[in-house]
Write a protein that holds these residues in place. Structure first.
Motif, PDB file in Angstrom:
ATOM      1  N   PRO A   5      46.262   9.534  43.637  1.00 27.32           N
ATOM      2  CA  PRO A   5      47.516  10.233  43.332  1.00 27.32           C
ATOM      3  C   PRO A   5      47.797  10.278  41.825  1.00 27.32           C
ATOM      4  O   PRO A   5      48.464  11.185  41.336  1.00 27.32           O
ATOM      5  N   GLU A   6      47.242   9.296  41.087  1.00 32.88           N
ATOM      6  CA  GLU A   6      47.509   9.230  39.640  1.00 32.88           C
ATOM      7  C   GLU A   6      46.883  10.414  38.901  1.00 32.88           C
ATOM      8  O   GLU A   6      47.240  10.699  37.760  1.00 32.88           O
ATOM      9  N   ASN A   7      45.938  11.119  39.575  1.00 33.32           N
ATOM     10  CA  ASN A   7      45.307  12.271  38.913  1.00 33.32           C
ATOM     11  C   ASN A   7      45.938  13.607  39.303  1.00 33.32           C
ATOM     12  O   ASN A   7      45.493  14.657  38.862  1.00 33.32           O
ATOM     13  N   TYR A   8      46.963  13.546  40.162  1.00 31.46           N
ATOM     14  CA  TYR A   8      47.509  14.797  40.687  1.00 31.46           C
ATOM     15  C   TYR A   8      48.201  15.650  39.634  1.00 31.46           C
ATOM     16  O   TYR A   8      48.434  16.840  39.847  1.00 31.46           O
ATOM     17  N   HIS A   9      48.515  15.045  38.485  1.00 30.20           N
ATOM     18  CA  HIS A   9      49.150  15.846  37.432  1.00 30.20           C
ATOM     19  C   HIS A   9      48.241  16.998  36.993  1.00 30.20           C
ATOM     20  O   HIS A   9      48.703  18.027  36.527  1.00 30.20           O
ATOM     21  N   LEU A  10      46.916  16.826  37.172  1.00 33.46           N
ATOM     22  CA  LEU A  10      45.985  17.913  36.823  1.00 33.46           C
ATOM     23  C   LEU A  10      46.238  19.139  37.703  1.00 33.46           C
ATOM     24  O   LEU A  10      46.208  20.282  37.247  1.00 33.46           O
ATOM     25  N   ILE A  11      46.475  18.876  38.990  1.00 31.94           N
ATOM     26  CA  ILE A  11      46.792  19.945  39.946  1.00 31.94           C
ATOM     27  C   ILE A  11      48.168  20.529  39.603  1.00 31.94           C
ATOM     28  O   ILE A  11      48.355  21.750  39.556  1.00 31.94           O
ATOM     29  N   GLU A  12      49.128  19.630  39.361  1.00 32.88           N
ATOM     30  CA  GLU A  12      50.501  20.075  39.080  1.00 32.88           C
ATOM     31  C   GLU A  12      50.568  20.923  37.807  1.00 32.88           C
ATOM     32  O   GLU A  12      51.273  21.933  37.760  1.00 32.88           O
ATOM     33  N   ASN A  13      49.811  20.509  36.783  1.00 30.54           N
ATOM     34  CA  ASN A  13      49.823  21.275  35.532  1.00 30.54           C
ATOM     35  C   ASN A  13      49.271  22.681  35.722  1.00 30.54           C
ATOM     36  O   ASN A  13      49.810  23.648  35.201  1.00 30.54           O
ATOM     37  N   LEU A  14      48.177  22.786  36.480  1.00 28.17           N
ATOM     38  CA  LEU A  14      47.601  24.111  36.728  1.00 28.17           C
ATOM     39  C   LEU A  14      48.586  24.964  37.539  1.00 28.17           C
ATOM     40  O   LEU A  14      48.805  26.140  37.242  1.00 28.17           O
ATOM     41  N   ALA A  15      49.195  24.355  38.565  1.00 24.17           N
ATOM     42  CA  ALA A  15      50.163  25.075  39.400  1.00 24.17           C
ATOM     43  C   ALA A  15      51.327  25.567  38.547  1.00 24.17           C
ATOM     44  O   ALA A  15      51.770  26.714  38.661  1.00 24.17           O
ATOM     45  N   LYS A  16      51.804  24.712  37.663  1.00 23.46           N
ATOM     46  CA  LYS A  16      52.951  25.057  36.815  1.00 23.46           C
ATOM     47  C   LYS A  16      52.580  26.214  35.881  1.00 23.46           C
ATOM     48  O   LYS A  16      53.353  27.165  35.715  1.00 23.46           O
ATOM     49  N   THR A  17      51.380  26.130  35.291  1.00 28.73           N
ATOM     50  CA  THR A  17      50.938  27.174  34.367  1.00 28.73           C
ATOM     51  C   THR A  17      50.815  28.523  35.083  1.00 28.73           C
ATOM     52  O   THR A  17      51.141  29.564  34.523  1.00 28.73           O
ATOM     53  N   LEU A  18      50.363  28.482  36.331  1.00 28.50           N
ATOM     54  CA  LEU A  18      50.203  29.725  37.097  1.00 28.50           C
ATOM     55  C   LEU A  18      51.513  30.155  37.760  1.00 28.50           C
ATOM     56  O   LEU A  18      51.592  31.226  38.362  1.00 28.50           O
ATOM     57  N   GLY A  19      52.531  29.308  37.707  1.00 31.93           N
ATOM     58  CA  GLY A  19      53.794  29.603  38.397  1.00 31.93           C
ATOM     59  C   GLY A  19      53.661  29.454  39.899  1.00 31.93           C
ATOM     60  O   GLY A  19      54.287  30.177  40.665  1.00 31.93           O
ATOM     61  N   GLY A  20      52.831  28.515  40.321  1.00 33.57           N
ATOM     62  CA  GLY A  20      52.574  28.368  41.755  1.00 33.57           C
ATOM     63  C   GLY A  20      53.066  27.057  42.325  1.00 33.57           C
ATOM     64  O   GLY A  20      53.682  26.247  41.631  1.00 33.57           O
ATOM     65  N   ALA A  21      52.782  26.864  43.614  1.00 34.63           N
ATOM     66  CA  ALA A  21      53.180  25.651  44.316  1.00 34.63           C
ATOM     67  C   ALA A  21      51.990  24.708  44.437  1.00 34.63           C
ATOM     68  O   ALA A  21      50.841  25.135  44.357  1.00 34.63           O
ATOM     69  N   VAL A  22      52.285  23.428  44.651  1.00 42.40           N
ATOM     70  CA  VAL A  22      51.255  22.410  44.813  1.00 42.40           C
ATOM     71  C   VAL A  22      50.999  22.182  46.299  1.00 42.40           C
ATOM     72  O   VAL A  22      51.930  21.978  47.075  1.00 42.40           O
ATOM     73  N   GLY A  23      49.715  22.245  46.681  1.00 38.48           N
ATOM     74  CA  GLY A  23      49.334  21.979  48.063  1.00 38.48           C
ATOM     75  C   GLY A  23      48.366  20.817  48.109  1.00 38.48           C
ATOM     76  O   GLY A  23      48.009  20.239  47.076  1.00 38.48           O
ATOM     77  N   ALA A  24      47.921  20.468  49.331  1.00 40.90           N
ATOM     78  CA  ALA A  24      47.014  19.335  49.480  1.00 40.90           C
ATOM     79  C   ALA A  24      46.171  19.506  50.732  1.00 40.90           C
ATOM     80  O   ALA A  24      46.566  20.211  51.656  1.00 40.90           O
ATOM     81  N   SER A  25      45.008  18.859  50.736  1.00 43.11           N
ATOM     82  CA  SER A  25      44.187  18.865  51.943  1.00 43.11           C
ATOM     83  C   SER A  25      44.669  17.743  52.864  1.00 43.11           C
ATOM     84  O   SER A  25      45.439  16.877  52.457  1.00 43.11           O
TER      85      SER A  25
END
Lengths: 320, 248
Positions: free
Chosen positions: A213-233
């Motif tokens: 979970p400590e690495n999820y900011h990488l996903i969140e940053n990309l989502a934020k830059t694209l204006g999108g939502a964060v999902g998960a498997s």
């Protein structure tokens, strides 16, 4: 069909996007039928917004006793209204309210109900809808066999198109009994500033490859830059790294955004089912043989810890 | 507290779906069937409420003899009774709701719990349909449930957040993932469940309100442009996202 009733909603004093979608879909199958909208505890501004999408009459239902929301009361109001205007087709969005209320309307009106439609075709009194089944692994064609028909339409699938018309606005107040209000929302807790995967145009999801979970900011940053939502498997949710409200797949949410980014997700059949309706899919994975690469438009083979920061930065630049 | 839990029998989530020879249902050859995953949360919640408050849990399913296996699983998990409403394989939710409502009127449960959706037809419609037929309040997609002195407080997932819904018993709840962690049946309980009685009733036929007239496998041709993640290739993907997908 002669009279179509659509259930409209607003948020922050704007007609919801899904409402513009279902209004457009209603007009498309109308073929001369009148399209009436119903708004509960709303105002004429919203009704005028609906008229831009072909709704020629709006019933402004006033029911102050509802306060926040009540599925049982909303069902009563819509069923009463449908009877009053002799509606032969009632259309809901397939969202948290529509999916809960529509089946009640079907029983109240002795109507057939088709849930989560992605395509509609009407011919006279016949109505045939397509809906995904097995989380999108297959699609069925369903015919509604009853004179009155109830439908819910999947958000993000029907394209809204402006079709301005004159609108007649009718105020109607509803005095609800306690039994009408037997299920009542007492509190709403919004995830402030967080987009839901079901409503977003872009979804960026992480899988086991994100390692913790400590690495999820990488996903969140990309989502934020694209204006999108964060999902998960599912693996990520089952490990407790992310809440299940973010899970995409057969036992999570089925999404259909314009772009789906799968980061460190191998592409199990259950996950593919939940996202294969996306318009474009970008996969990032270190294993070039991962099944996700056979189900994507674009793919990057490599270490996501290296790729995600670079990709985020390059997208940021491309936006300027 | 008397609790009724509705279970449905669905293809395992790993199943690759192939359209059968009738062109409107799946090819059942080699398909493994399981208890609908959301119904496991429903069963678990029923069992926990019984452990806390006493009473009994009855599992019910509508279908052919084949559906007996999901009732055996429910019995192995610990339900007290199992009812098979035996009839044609369900093709419309109204038929299922009608037949369950009929039994519910007879056994008068304080609470009915179902999965939020059955993962075959994904229609989310049984909980509200059943509630309307029985004149009960209902709360769908519940991830936390509190029941005290007949008052129910249920948290349900909505777009971008959670709602808390209040109602009183009797009522209907549909279970979302996160409501609990379902138990695995133990081997001795699985063995014992094999010989437990199953109350079998005849399903009543209903006029179809909807009919399936065809099934297809969606096929979307994807470009499949997969590149090694060099800096130049990341630039190329960004260009494609901007110019082709038009999402930047």
């Amino acid at each position: 069909m002669k009279n179509i009733l659509v259930y409209l909603e607003s948020t922050n004093n704007n007609l919801k996007r899904v409402s513009t979608e279902i209004a457009t879909a209603a007009c498309k199958i109308a073929n001369g039928a009148k399209v009436t909208g119903i708004l509960i505890n709303s105002n004429s501004d919203i009704a005028h917004q609906a008229s831009k999408f072909g709704v020629s009459e709006v019933i402004l239902a006033a029911a102050p006793k509802i306060e926040l929301h009540s599925s049982t009361a909303v069902a009563q109001i819509i069923a009463d209204t449908a009877k009053e205007i002799a509606a032969d087709c009632i259309i809901f969005p397939a969202n948290s309210i529509g999916l809960e209320v529509a089946p009640r309307i079907a029983i109240k009106l002795d109507a057939g109900y088709i849930a989560d439609c992605i395509e509609l075709a009407a011919d006279g009194n016949n109505l045939i809808a397509k809906k995904p089944v097995y989380a999108g692994k297959a699609v069925v064609k369903i015919k509604c066999e009853t004179p009155v028909k109830v439908l819910s339409l999947r958000p993000n699938v029907f394209v809204a198109a402006e079709n301005p018309t004159n609108v007649e606005i009718k105020d109607k107040s509803f005095d609800l009994s306690d039994s009408d209000l037997s299920a009542k929302v007492t509190n709403i807790a919004k995830n402030e500033g967080k987009l839901d995967v079901l409503e977003a145009d872009i979804v960026v999801s992480g899988g086991r490859g994100i390692k913790g979970p400590e690495n999820y900011h990488l996903i969140e940053n990309l989502a934020k830059t694209l204006g999108g939502a964060v999902g998960a498997s599912r693996a990520v949710v089952d490990a407790g790294w992310r809440p299940h409200s973010e899970q995409v797949g057969q036992t999570g949410k089925t999404v259909s955004p314009a772009l789906y980014v799968a980061c460190g997700i191998s592409g199990a059949i259950q996950h593919l089912a939940g996202m294969n309706a996306s318009k474009y899919i970008l996969a990032i994975n270190k294993d070039k043989d991962a099944p996700i690469f056979k189900n994507c438009d674009y793919g990057l083979v490599g270490d996501l810890f290296d790729i995600l920061p670079k990709l985020t930065e390059k997208i940021q630049k491309a936006k300027m | 507290m008397n609790i009724l839990v509705c279970v449905s029998r669905v293809p395992d989530t790993a199943t690759r779906i192939i359209v059968g020879s009738d062109g409107k249902s799946i090819d059942k050859n080699g398909v493994k069937y399981i208890v609908n995953p959301y119904d496991e949360f429903a069963l678990e919640e029923g069992l926990r409420l019984r452990e806390k408050n006493g009473g009994s849990v009855t599992a019910i399913t509508v279908g052919t003899d084949a559906a007996t296996d999901v009732l055996r699983t429910a019995l192995a998990m610990g339900v007290d009774k199992a009812i098979l409403v035996k009839g044609d394989e369900p093709t419309d939710s109204y038929y299922v709701a009608y037949n369950i409502a009929k039994i519910a009127k007879e056994i008068n449960p304080d609470l009915i719990i179902l999965g939020r959706q059955s993962i075959d037809f994904d229609s989310f419609q049984l909980p509200s349909m059943l509630a309307e037929m029985l004149g009960m309040p209902s709360v769908s997609v519940v991830s936390a449930l509190k029941i005290e002195n007949g008052q129910v407080s249920a948290e349900r997932d909505v777009e971008g957040g959670k709602e808390t819904v209040a109602c009183s018993l009797p009522c209907i709840i549909s279970a979302q993932k996160g409501l609990n962690e379902p138990r695995y049946p133990k081997l001795p309980d699985i063995m014992k469940a094999k010989s437990k009685p199953i109350d079998t009733r005849e399903a009543e036929k209903t006029e179809p309100k909807t009919s399936i007239i065809g099934m297809e496998i969606p096929s979307k041709a994807r470009a499949g442009k997969v590149l090694e993640a060099s800096d130049a290739n990341i630039d190329e993907i960004v260009r494609l996202l901007k110019e082709e997908a038009k999402v930047i």
